[in-house]
Design a protein around this motif. Structure first.
Motif, PDB file in Angstrom:
ATOM      1  N   UNK A 226      19.210  48.880  56.506  1.00  0.00           N
ATOM      2  CA  UNK A 226      19.889  47.877  55.312  1.00  0.00           C
ATOM      3  C   UNK A 226      20.918  46.882  55.920  1.00  0.00           C
ATOM      4  N   UNK A 227      20.884  45.871  55.249  1.00  0.00           N
ATOM      5  CA  UNK A 227      21.860  44.745  55.688  1.00  0.00           C
ATOM      6  C   UNK A 227      22.758  44.777  54.670  1.00  0.00           C
ATOM      7  N   UNK A 228      24.049  44.945  55.056  1.00  0.00           N
ATOM      8  CA  UNK A 228      25.386  44.835  54.142  1.00  0.00           C
ATOM      9  C   UNK A 228      26.144  43.434  54.265  1.00  0.00           C
ATOM     10  N   UNK A 229      26.319  42.927  53.266  1.00  0.00           N
ATOM     11  CA  UNK A 229      27.189  41.969  52.959  1.00  0.00           C
ATOM     12  C   UNK A 229      28.428  42.037  52.441  1.00  0.00           C
ATOM     13  N   UNK A 230      29.750  41.898  53.040  1.00  0.00           N
ATOM     14  CA  UNK A 230      30.985  42.314  52.236  1.00  0.00           C
ATOM     15  C   UNK A 230      31.764  40.936  52.054  1.00  0.00           C
ATOM     16  N   UNK A 231      32.409  40.994  50.669  1.00  0.00           N
ATOM     17  CA  UNK A 231      33.077  39.790  50.278  1.00  0.00           C
ATOM     18  C   UNK A 231      34.441  40.619  49.829  1.00  0.00           C
ATOM     19  N   UNK A 232      35.595  39.909  50.254  1.00  0.00           N
ATOM     20  CA  UNK A 232      36.841  40.935  50.028  1.00  0.00           C
ATOM     21  C   UNK A 232      37.594  40.008  48.666  1.00  0.00           C
ATOM     22  N   UNK A 233      38.242  40.940  47.843  1.00  0.00           N
ATOM     23  CA  UNK A 233      38.878  40.410  46.834  1.00  0.00           C
ATOM     24  C   UNK A 233      40.586  40.563  47.264  1.00  0.00           C
ATOM     25  N   UNK A 234      41.470  39.565  47.170  1.00  0.00           N
ATOM     26  CA  UNK A 234      41.207  38.273  46.595  1.00  0.00           C
ATOM     27  C   UNK A 234      40.863  37.306  47.664  1.00  0.00           C
ATOM     28  N   UNK A 235      40.730  37.576  48.837  1.00  0.00           N
ATOM     29  CA  UNK A 235      40.579  36.800  49.745  1.00  0.00           C
ATOM     30  C   UNK A 235      39.394  35.573  49.802  1.00  0.00           C
ATOM     31  N   UNK A 236      38.417  36.266  49.183  1.00  0.00           N
ATOM     32  CA  UNK A 236      37.058  35.371  49.256  1.00  0.00           C
ATOM     33  C   UNK A 236      36.608  35.056  47.992  1.00  0.00           C
ATOM     34  N   UNK A 237      37.517  35.453  46.943  1.00  0.00           N
ATOM     35  CA  UNK A 237      37.051  35.041  45.566  1.00  0.00           C
ATOM     36  C   UNK A 237      38.020  35.904  44.547  1.00  0.00           C
ATOM     37  N   UNK A 238      38.434  35.709  43.381  1.00  0.00           N
ATOM     38  CA  UNK A 238      39.012  36.535  42.427  1.00  0.00           C
ATOM     39  C   UNK A 238      38.094  36.681  41.379  1.00  0.00           C
TER      40      UNK A 238
END
Ligand code: C2E
Ligand code: CA
Ligand code: CA
Length: 645
Positions: free
Chosen positions: A338-350
């Motif tokens: 599996x490939x997992x992509x992570x985006x953080x709140x609020x650092x990368x978008x709210x």
């Protein structure tokens, strides 16, 4: 919240509309029934009056009473026979008219002998049937309790047809009271019935709407929330006021070999696998995390409350661990990556849309770099403003011929002859200098520009080859194809045309494709590659060993060559498992009748080892770096001279 309001409003609209309809229906039915009740009550009153008046007066009167004026004695007699019995039944007033319209008898003796409307009286007598009329109030000015007048044509004496008109006034109040009590009961029953009907309808519609609502938010296969539900959860969880100072994360998971499982084991097993994946993911998450299936083999997890940013590594680790265990599909143990992509709140978008897009960028990066897990990084985001500017520049760079090709020779190990060259693209950027493909090829792949790059490379490589052919040099040239190129249905046609235009035979062109490119959609890739092969174009599987190749595909692909990934070749001197991979790949190639190329040959030792393993071709910095065409020409000449010497 907004969703539930929307849903409620649908239900609300239904209840309001149906309520309105029910009221209208109730009103109409009520009015009709009220009319009928009133009619019946009046008819009853009329019947009473007719029965009481006609029979009594008919019996009391005789023909002589209709001739001349009634004397006082007879009047008292008639009062006793007519007015008094009637008064006891509630009649207020009784009168008898003659045919000429004059009053023959009245309990108000003063009226006797007066004449009212003769024609009207005559008409009523001639009709022969009783008639009723709402009267005015009993008071002189028309006010006071209302009355009901009933006119009854009667036969007096031996007459065969009516010859007098009997008029009685009844009080209206008892009739009205009757009507009121009857209609009150009726209205009550009607309202009760309609309310029950409406209640039942409301329940049915509310249940159906709830079910629809749930279905619209649910992935049917796994029962997980779907994309719409994830967005709803995102809105609730990331709503600005609710989370000051809190962090969250969005993880996007893409299964690496799902397509292959689906194609080889069938859709039923594919579905089974997805359900199993959903279960395993559920098992490693907290109840507060929202797990959703976005479609295909893509899952998303919204972690609402992250104790600290680094906690995502732990979550991703648990997911990787859970998915690494083989899946049992109809007795076959299938291993899945599996490939997992992570985006953080609020650092990368709210908001969820931004987080999804950025997690997707990270996931793509995880796949590309084959690292499993990757957290969003603005620097590698093709959609970040800096990158988008570069894309815009790349567009014009292609038209302005800012791209250049460098060629890296491949050497036949057994003979030392040059087997061909690989064309590698670079970008001669006006300000940034010469850019390596890693700086713009992944970007072009993500933004749909790769097709234009590939066409440019194809054209440049073939026109270079035409030049070499004109100079008497027959040099097979390899170009690299991206996933989108392989899936582009016009690829074969474009390549065919370019070969014809440049008068280059297909056998002098080679296309290098990576394993993952093929695995994205094996069926289409195999079809597309088959068409190239039919034109004599050679096909090479690039970066072998890095991807997720399965032997079954390797066998089905129309290949001529496999290229062992440079990382294994570079590591074979120091790492046993790298050496083992190189060795087995060479064996595998030989068994499948494929030419084996070792990339990344940097040292003489590596070259010697490969020769000992009977590898067919070597390519690498140890032989030559990728060179501009003119330098390559010099390199070829120098090599020819040294071999001759
Ligand atoms: P690739 O297809 O695996 O190309 C070989 C890469 O390995 C080239 O890097 C080459 O310079 C490098 N290389 C060759 N020998 C050695 C060696 O001995 N040691 C080391 N460390 N590296 C060696 P380059 O030119 O930077 O290209 C990188 C990748 O960019 C290529 O990997 C290919 O995937 C992609 N690429 C290059 N040109 C094109 C193109 O025209 N179209 C597409 N779609 N991709 C391209
Ligand atoms: Ca290549
Ligand atoms: Ca390669």
């Amino acid at each position: 919240m907004r969703r539930s309001i929307q849903r409620l409003s649908l239900l609300g609209r239904f209840s309001l509309l149906s309520l309105l309809l029910m009221c209208v229906l109730g009103g109409v039915v009520g009015m009709v029934l009220h009319g009928r009740i009133e009619h019946r009550a009046l008819a009853d009153a009329e019947r009473l009056a007719v029965a009481a008046a006609a029979t009594g007066s008919q019996a009391a009167l005789d023909q002589s009473d209709l001739v001349g004026q009634i004397g006082p004695a007879r009047m008292l007699e008639l009062d006793k026979k007519i007015a008094q019995p009637l008064a006891s039944t509630g009649v207020i007033r009784s009168k008898i008219y003659k045919l000429d319209g004059s009053v023959a008898y009245s309990d108000d003796h003063g009226e006797i002998g007066t004449t009212t409307n003769a024609d009207e009286v005559r008409g009523l007598i001639d009709q022969g049937i009783p008639k009723r009329e709402m009267g005015r109030g009993t008071g002189d000015d028309g006010t006071g309790p209302r009355t009901l007048s009933v006119y009854v044509p009667i036969r007096v004496g031996a007459a065969t047809s009516p010859n007098a008109l009997f008029e009685v006034y009844l009080p209206y109040a008892p009739v009205a009271a009757d009507i009121r009590s009857d209609t009150q009961i009726l209205y009550l029953l009607l309202a009760l019935g309609l309310a029950m009907l409406w209640g039942a309808l409301f329940r049915i519609v509310s249940r159906a709407s709830g079910k629809l609502h749930r279905q619209a938010r649910e992935d049917h296969l796994t029962g997980l929330p779907n994309r719409a539900a994830l967005h709803a959860a995102g809105r609730d969880a990331l709503g600005s006021s609710s989370r000051p100072g809190r962090t969250g994360a969005l993880l996007l998971i893409d299964l690496d070999r799902f397509k292959e499982v689906n194609d080889t084991l069938g859709h039923d097993q594919g579905d089974h696998l997805l359900r199993e994946v959903a279960q395993r993911l559920r098992d490693v998450l907290r109840p507060s995390d929202v797990l959703a299936r976005l479609g295909g083999d893509e899952f998303a997890i919204l972690v609402r409350d992250l104790p600290e940013r680094s906690a995502t590594a732990d979550i991703a680790g648990r997911i990787e661990h859970a998915l690494r265990r083989p899946f049992d599909l109809a007795g076959v143990a299938v291993e899945l990556g599996a490939s997992i992509g992570i985006a953080l709140y609020p650092d990368h978008g709210d908001d969820l849309t931004t987080l999804l897009r950025r997690a997707d960028v990270a996931m793509y990066e995880a796949k590309r770099a084959r690292v499993g897990v990757c957290t969003y990084d603005r620097a590698t985001d093709p959609y970040s403003p800096e990158r988008l500017a570069l894309v815009a520049e790349l567009r014009t760079a292609i038209d302005n011929d800012e791209l250049v090709l460098h060629f890296q020779p491949k050497i036949e190990i057994e003979t030392g002859a040059v087997a061909g060259v690989e064309a590698l693209v670079r970008w001669q950027h006006p300000e940034r200098g010469l850019l390596a493909p890693i700086e713009f090829v992944p970007l072009a792949e993500r933004t749909g520009l790769i097709g234009a790059v590939t066409r440019w490379v194809l054209q440049a490589a073939l026109s270079q080859q035409r030049e070499w052919m004109a100079a008497g040099l027959e040099m097979p040239v390899a170009i690299n194809l991206s996933g989108a190129d392989v899936l582009d249905t016009t690829l074969a046609e474009v390549i065919g045309n370019a070969l014809v235009e440049n008068a280059v035979p297909g056998r002098l062109l080679e296309c290098e494709i990576s394993e993952d490119t093929v695995l994205a959609d094996p069926r289409r890739a195999i079809e597309s590659l088959g068409r190239l092969r039919a034109m004599g174009v050679k096909l090479s599987l690039d970066d072998f060993g890095q991807g997720q190749s399965s032997l079954s595909y390797l066998k089905r692909l129309p290949l001529d060559e496999i290229k062992i990934d440079r990382s294994f070749v570079m590591g074979m001197g120091s790492d046993d498992s790298d050496a083992a991979i190189v060795r087995t790949t060479i064996d595998l190639g030989r068994n499948l009748g494929l030419k084996v190329v070792a990339e990344g040959v940097e040292t003489d030792e590596a070259y010697a080892d490969l020769a000992a393993l009977h590898c067919d071709v070597a390519q690498g910095f140890g032989l030559s770096r990728p060179l501009p065409a003119a330098d390559l020409r010099r390199w070829l000449d120098a090599r020819a001279a040294s071999v001759a010497a």
